[in-house]
Design an enzyme around this catalytic site. Structure first.
Site, PDB file in Angstrom:
ATOM      1  CG  HIS A   1      -1.991  -0.985   1.233  1.00  8.97           C
ATOM      2  ND1 HIS A   1      -2.966  -1.003   0.261  1.00  8.97           N
ATOM      3  CD2 HIS A   1      -2.308  -1.999   2.092  1.00  8.97           C
ATOM      4  CE1 HIS A   1      -3.831  -1.982   0.510  1.00  8.97           C
ATOM      5  NE2 HIS A   1      -3.439  -2.608   1.617  1.00  8.97           N
TER       6      HIS A   1
ATOM      7  CB  CYS B   1      -2.327   3.914  -3.619  1.00 10.17           C
ATOM      8  SG  CYS B   1      -3.595   2.773  -4.181  1.00 10.17           S
TER       9      CYS B   1
END
Length: 317
Positions: free
Chosen positions: A162, A204
């Site tokens: 992430h 991300c």
């Protein structure tokens, strides 16, 4: 071909101002095994998926001119004539501590296995490190940076996790990308000075969604010199600054699957930046989100390549 499934966001922390549809999607779809992303995910795949001198002569005849020609070639190409191609460290973070607010990154193991296979075939000594904390990530890369790389042509690191703008997540929190790459700067890792340091980051970089827009059509002989400590790095991010990055539970992320395909097809033929441009094209044109979740259907993605390389990089045959 549309791969069915309802995507849902997986990187939003509880502290963010998040629309109610995010929490609904997470609670309703977290156990469906659907297509999910580092933020959200679904996928559409399209059906298609001799040396010359300055005079222009076909051959350099004199010894002095030939040596000069070879020196010019070395000037613009990284030397791959080392006993080893180099190490490739793959950090594959799938499961995160509850307090981070990060959900499980289903599908990341597909990416990790794909990277391991492709980079090993290229000649790297590749190794996967699963579910690493922030301190473990730092420790691994610091330790590798302190090794002797004099017999290696380059170094590569693939981070699957992430992230947000400027940071990636360990299993217990986040850290700046720069904290990891700094270990390999010229003043910290002298045995890789003048050699490529490649970082591929699937994560991300924010929460924006790209709606897309329709178009009308689819060297050792060189003298000693000072070089910047930040030189010879390449950062290949899965998405542009501020945007979501998409991942599929069955096929892995859009970026990593495209990277591995393009490396497999063109690594013995094209220069690295040409390969990365083809990765950009494939992700941009052949993938699109598909979901009933309002606001998340038909979204696009474009990788972002930041290069401080000073020469052309051709993988050895």
């Amino acid at each position: 071909m549309v791969l069915s499934g309802i995507p849902y966001p997986t990187h939003i922390r509880p502290t963010h101002k998040t629309p109610n549809l995010f929490s609904r999607a997470m609670s309703e779809n977290s156990a469906t095994g659907a297509n999910v992303g580092d933020c959200i995910d679904a996928r559409v795949v399209s059906p298609k998926g001799t040396q010359t001198g300055s005079s222009g002569n076909n051959e350099i005849t004199t010894g002095s001119k030939k040596a000069k020609g070879e020196a010019q070639s070395d000037l613009y190409r990284y030397n791959m004539g080392y006993p080893n191609l180099g190490k490739c460290i793959i950090i594959n973070n799938k499961n995160f501590h509850k307090h981070t607010g990060m959900l499980v990154r289903n599908g990341t193991d597909v990416d990790a296995a794909n990277v391991l296979q492709v980079f090993t075939k290229l000649g790297f000594k590749a190794v996967i490190q699963n579910d690493q904390t922030v301190s473990q990530m730092k420790s691994i890369l610091k330790s590798v940076s302190q090794e002797d790389h004099r017999q290696s042509a380059l170094f590569a690191c693939v981070i699957l996790s992430h992230g947000e703008e400027g940071v990636v997540y360990g299993t217990d929190g986040c850290l700046e990308v720069k904290e990891l790459t700094t270990f390999f700067r010229g003043d910290n890792c002298t045995s890789l000075v003048g050699k490529p340091k490649l970082f591929f980051i699937q994560a991300c970089r924010g929460s924006e969604l790209d709606s897309g827009i329709e178009t009308d059509g689819k060297s050792d002989s060189e003298d000693t010199q000072m070089i910047p400590v930040e030189a010879d790095f390449l950062y290949a991010y899965s998405t542009a600054p501020g945007y979501y990055s998409w991942r599929n539970t069955a096929n892995g992320s859009w970026f990593i699957s495209s990277l591995c395909e393009m490396l497999t097809t063109y690594a013995r033929e094209l220069e690295l930046m040409q390969i990365m441009t083809r990765v950009n094209r494939k992700v941009a044109l052949e993938f699109q989100s598909s979901t009933d979740l309002p606001g998340f259907n038909r979204k696009k993605q474009i990788p972002c390549i930041v290069s401080m390389l000073t020469k052309e990089l051709y993988f050895p045959n």
